[in-house]
Design a protein around this motif. Structure first.
Motif, short mmCIF file in Angstrom:
data_model
loop_
_atom_site.label_atom_id
_atom_site.label_comp_id
_atom_site.label_asym_id
_atom_site.label_seq_id
_atom_site.Cartn_x
_atom_site.Cartn_y
_atom_site.Cartn_z
N PHE A 13 1.64 3.46 -0.48
CA PHE A 13 2.88 2.68 -0.54
C PHE A 13 3.94 3.32 0.34
O PHE A 13 4.68 2.66 1.05
CB PHE A 13 3.36 2.59 -1.99
CG PHE A 13 4.72 1.97 -2.15
CD1 PHE A 13 4.88 0.59 -2.12
CD2 PHE A 13 5.85 2.77 -2.31
CE1 PHE A 13 6.15 0.02 -2.24
CE2 PHE A 13 7.11 2.21 -2.44
CZ PHE A 13 7.26 0.83 -2.40
N ASN A 14 3.99 4.65 0.28
CA ASN A 14 5.01 5.37 1.04
C ASN A 14 4.62 6.84 1.10
O ASN A 14 3.94 7.34 0.22
CB ASN A 14 6.37 5.25 0.34
CG ASN A 14 7.49 5.90 1.12
OD1 ASN A 14 7.48 5.90 2.35
ND2 ASN A 14 8.46 6.46 0.43
N ARG A 15 5.00 7.48 2.19
CA ARG A 15 4.87 8.93 2.21
C ARG A 15 6.01 9.50 3.02
O ARG A 15 6.47 8.89 3.99
CB ARG A 15 3.50 9.37 2.73
CG ARG A 15 3.26 9.16 4.18
CD ARG A 15 1.90 9.67 4.60
NE ARG A 15 1.76 9.53 6.04
CZ ARG A 15 2.15 10.46 6.92
NH1 ARG A 15 2.68 11.60 6.51
NH2 ARG A 15 2.02 10.24 8.22
N GLY A 49 2.44 -10.08 1.82
CA GLY A 49 1.81 -9.46 0.67
C GLY A 49 1.85 -10.40 -0.52
O GLY A 49 2.89 -11.01 -0.81
N GLY A 50 0.73 -10.52 -1.21
CA GLY A 50 0.67 -11.33 -2.42
C GLY A 50 0.41 -10.44 -3.62
O GLY A 50 -0.58 -9.72 -3.66
N GLY A 51 1.32 -10.45 -4.59
CA GLY A 51 1.16 -9.63 -5.79
C GLY A 51 1.09 -8.16 -5.42
O GLY A 51 1.89 -7.66 -4.62
N ILE A 52 0.11 -7.47 -5.97
CA ILE A 52 -0.01 -6.03 -5.71
C ILE A 52 -0.37 -5.78 -4.24
O ILE A 52 -0.25 -4.65 -3.74
CB ILE A 52 -1.03 -5.39 -6.68
CG1 ILE A 52 -0.87 -3.88 -6.73
CG2 ILE A 52 -2.46 -5.80 -6.34
CD1 ILE A 52 0.45 -3.41 -7.26
N GLY A 53 -0.74 -6.84 -3.52
CA GLY A 53 -1.00 -6.76 -2.08
C GLY A 53 0.24 -6.44 -1.25
O GLY A 53 0.15 -6.21 -0.05
N ILE A 54 1.41 -6.41 -1.87
CA ILE A 54 2.62 -6.01 -1.13
C ILE A 54 2.58 -4.51 -0.83
O ILE A 54 3.33 -4.03 0.02
CB ILE A 54 3.92 -6.34 -1.89
CG1 ILE A 54 4.12 -5.45 -3.13
CG2 ILE A 54 3.99 -7.81 -2.26
CD1 ILE A 54 5.49 -5.57 -3.80
N ALA A 55 1.73 -3.76 -1.52
CA ALA A 55 1.78 -2.28 -1.50
C ALA A 55 1.81 -1.66 -0.10
O ALA A 55 2.66 -0.80 0.17
CB ALA A 55 0.65 -1.70 -2.33
N PRO A 56 0.94 -2.06 0.83
CA PRO A 56 0.94 -1.34 2.13
C PRO A 56 2.16 -1.63 2.99
O PRO A 56 2.41 -0.91 3.96
CB PRO A 56 -0.32 -1.86 2.83
CG PRO A 56 -0.97 -2.82 1.93
CD PRO A 56 -0.13 -3.05 0.74
N PHE A 57 2.92 -2.69 2.66
CA PHE A 57 3.94 -3.15 3.61
C PHE A 57 5.30 -2.49 3.44
O PHE A 57 6.22 -2.79 4.22
CB PHE A 57 4.03 -4.68 3.55
CG PHE A 57 2.73 -5.33 3.96
CD1 PHE A 57 2.03 -4.85 5.06
CD2 PHE A 57 2.19 -6.37 3.24
CE1 PHE A 57 0.81 -5.39 5.44
CE2 PHE A 57 0.98 -6.94 3.62
CZ PHE A 57 0.29 -6.45 4.72
N TYR A 58 5.44 -1.60 2.48
CA TYR A 58 6.68 -0.82 2.41
C TYR A 58 6.65 0.25 3.51
O TYR A 58 7.55 0.32 4.37
CB TYR A 58 6.83 -0.18 1.03
CG TYR A 58 8.10 0.64 0.91
CD1 TYR A 58 9.31 0.03 0.62
CD2 TYR A 58 8.08 2.02 1.10
CE1 TYR A 58 10.49 0.78 0.53
CE2 TYR A 58 9.24 2.78 1.02
CZ TYR A 58 10.43 2.15 0.73
OH TYR A 58 11.58 2.89 0.65
N TYR A 59 5.59 1.02 3.53
CA TYR A 59 5.46 2.05 4.56
C TYR A 59 5.32 1.40 5.94
O TYR A 59 5.86 1.89 6.95
CB TYR A 59 4.24 2.93 4.24
CG TYR A 59 4.08 4.13 5.13
CD1 TYR A 59 5.15 5.00 5.33
CD2 TYR A 59 2.88 4.40 5.76
CE1 TYR A 59 5.01 6.10 6.15
CE2 TYR A 59 2.73 5.51 6.57
CZ TYR A 59 3.80 6.36 6.77
OH TYR A 59 3.67 7.44 7.59
#
Ligand code: FES
Length: 233
Positions: free
Chosen positions: A49-51, A100-110
């Motif tokens: 999600f982020n680093r 991103g759909g649902g938990i699929g939003i996760a990669p798009f913050y980083y």
């Protein structure tokens, strides 16, 4: 083993896990997480999600025993992280949409931190979460709750479209964009065991035979994936 900094429930059964340490990883890559002994047997693949300096974060949804176990961890507890694995999304310095759909939003913050010119589309079935955080890093954030976030997308505006979410949403994005100039990249979520390409549990049916989501993906050009065969699984 690494030490948990926090494990915050941001929506019903959705958690943001923060772990201490300096970790590597590109957008769309994942780690195998493990916080138990022999059972459940498999580690859980969870995308970054982020680093940043001193910490790495994972956004995950509780689906079964492994993620349930992780959700009960407290600050100061230990967790095993192996990775990063997978290929990740490309870095594109042109017009990009991230969907991103649902938990699929996760990669798009980083991803939005790395490509702040991208438009980010967040689709939620019911309860939206972390929208303010996405607005801090992305130039433009479109939010849809209870409908089809894809309906908000004008495919002709973009050179590349990144998608992560339910299989049907990724297939629908490909169908909507296939006659546009945009290259569509999908991040496929598959059950995984080894995470390094050895066991073939994570096979994806592609136009030129099977590939491995963990080692050849999880990101594929949508033109590579045989969606009709995958839909039949
Ligand atoms: Fe073993 Fe992909 S999880 S080959």
């Amino acid at each position: 083993m690494s030490i948990l900094i926090s494990n915050r429930e941001v929506a019903n059964n959705v958690y943001l896990l923060t772990v201490e340490g300096n970790y590597q990883g590109a957008i769309g890559q994942f780690y195998m997480l493990r916080a138990w002994g022999n059972y459940p047997v498999l580690s859980r693949p969870i995308s970054i999600f982020n680093r940043e300096e001193g910490k790495i974060q994972f956004l995950y949804k509780v689906f079964g025993e492994g993620t349930g176990f992780i959700s009960r961890l407290k600050p100061g507890d230990e967790i095993g992280l192996e990775g990063p694995f997978g290929n990740g999304f490309p870095h594109i310095e042109r017009k990009v949409a991230m969907i991103g759909g649902g938990i699929g939003i996760a990669p798009f913050y980083y991803a939005a931190k790395q490509m702040p010119w991208a438009d980010v589309y967040l689709g939620f079935g019911q309860e939206p979460y972390l929208v303010d955080e996405y607005k801090e890093v992305a130039a433009n954030v479109v939010v849809n709750v209870g409908g089809r976030v894809l309906d908000e997308l004008d495919v002709d505006v973009y050179d590349a479209i990144f998608v992560c979410g339910p299989h049907g949403m990724m297939h629908a994005t490909y169908e909507k964009a296939k006659f546009s100039k945009a290259d569509v990249y999908v991040s496929l979520e598959k059950r995984m065991a080894c995470g390094v390409g050895a066991c073939l549990v994570c096979s994806v049916i592609c136009q030129n035979g099977n590939k491995r989501a963990c080692a050849d993906g999880p990101v594929f050009l949508a033109t590579e994936v045989n969606f009709d065969a995958e839909n039949g699984l």
